[in-house]
Scaffold this active site. Structure first.
Site, short mmCIF file in Angstrom:
data_model
loop_
_atom_site.label_atom_id
_atom_site.label_comp_id
_atom_site.label_asym_id
_atom_site.label_seq_id
_atom_site.Cartn_x
_atom_site.Cartn_y
_atom_site.Cartn_z
N ASP A 1 -40.84 -93.37 0.73
CA ASP A 1 -42.27 -93.46 0.43
C ASP A 1 -43.08 -93.60 1.72
OD1 ASP A 1 -44.65 -94.04 -1.37
OD2 ASP A 1 -44.53 -95.91 -0.26
N GLU B 1 -38.45 -89.15 -3.12
CA GLU B 1 -38.68 -90.08 -2.01
C GLU B 1 -37.36 -90.52 -1.38
OE1 GLU B 1 -42.88 -92.19 -3.21
OE2 GLU B 1 -41.04 -93.07 -4.00
#
Length: 232
Positions: free
Chosen positions: A50, A122
């Site tokens: 992320d 991610e």
């Protein structure tokens, strides 16, 4: 993950890992780790990925659009890195078919679940970063997110099709919009719903999804495609 699947996902990603355990972990859901106690799962990689994604997209937008304000750049970035966009990337790469998860999770539709696939994107980004470094992962992100970046810049990413449809039709005053569940099929743990959106008693879109909400959103999306041409 067997050797065939490992080679296949490397080819899809365009990345050949020096440390194969990274991509294996990136594509392992926590439910699999709960079922097989020694298995590593992807939540820590998701956390790292992320931040890597945010950094690469932020730097790209900062350098590309020198005339845009902080607020404008933040809005564009939020569209690129949101769950919906990550889910679209996951579908394009067919990540869902490679994710390891428990049988129970799979039986309840986990393989198609948006959040699981978005989280896997991610985690994969983190795996690429750890294996190849920041320069490589930056190129990887820009390659696979290019279409999403362009859509965000052109304000073509819609997160709520039902709201956008309602806003579009408000231009013509009071218009009745109804969503009608037509049918559903499949077992309870993997049920697919089919919904019509009816505008002034006329079916304008048909949508399907693994929840009623998803089916309604897809019906609204189809209606928007048909109607927006009339408002150009």
């Amino acid at each position: 993950m067997n050797r065939y699947k490992f080679n296949d996902i490397e080819n899809r990603l365009g990345v050949y890992f020096n440390n194969p355990s990274l991509i294996k972990t990136a594509l392992t859901h926590s439910s699999f780790g709960n079922q097989f106690k020694d298995a590593k799962y992807n939540e820590r990689l998701e956390f790292l990925g992320d931040s890597v994604l945010q950094l690469c997209i932020t730097e790209y937008l900062f350098n590309k659009f020198k005339d845009k304000s902080e607020g404008e750049l933040t809005k564009i970035r939020s569209l690129i890195v949101c769950e919906n966009s990550l889910y679209e990337i996951a579908k394009k790469l067919s990540l869902g078919e490679y994710i390891r998860m428990s049988k129970g999770e799979e039986l309840t539709g986990g393989r198609e679940r948006m959040s699981i696939q978005a989280d896997a994107v991610e985690a994969v980004i983190a795996a690429v970063y750890l294996d190849k470094g920041i320069g490589f992962v930056n190129d990887f992100i820009l390659l696979h997110f290019e279409e999403m970046i362009n859509k965000a810049i052109n304000n073509e990413i819609v997160l709520d099709f039902k709201t956008k449809l309602q806003e579009l039709l408000q231009k013509d005053g009071e218009i009745l919009i109804q969503y009608e569940l037509v049918k559903y099929e499949g077992p309870p743990h993997r049920r697919k719903f089919f919904t019509n959106v009816i505008i002034n008693e006329k079916v304008m879109g048909i949508g399907e999804g693994y929840s009623k909400k998803e089916a309604e959103q897809n019906a609204a999306k189809e209606a928007l495609k048909r109607l927006e041409k009339n408002y150009e």
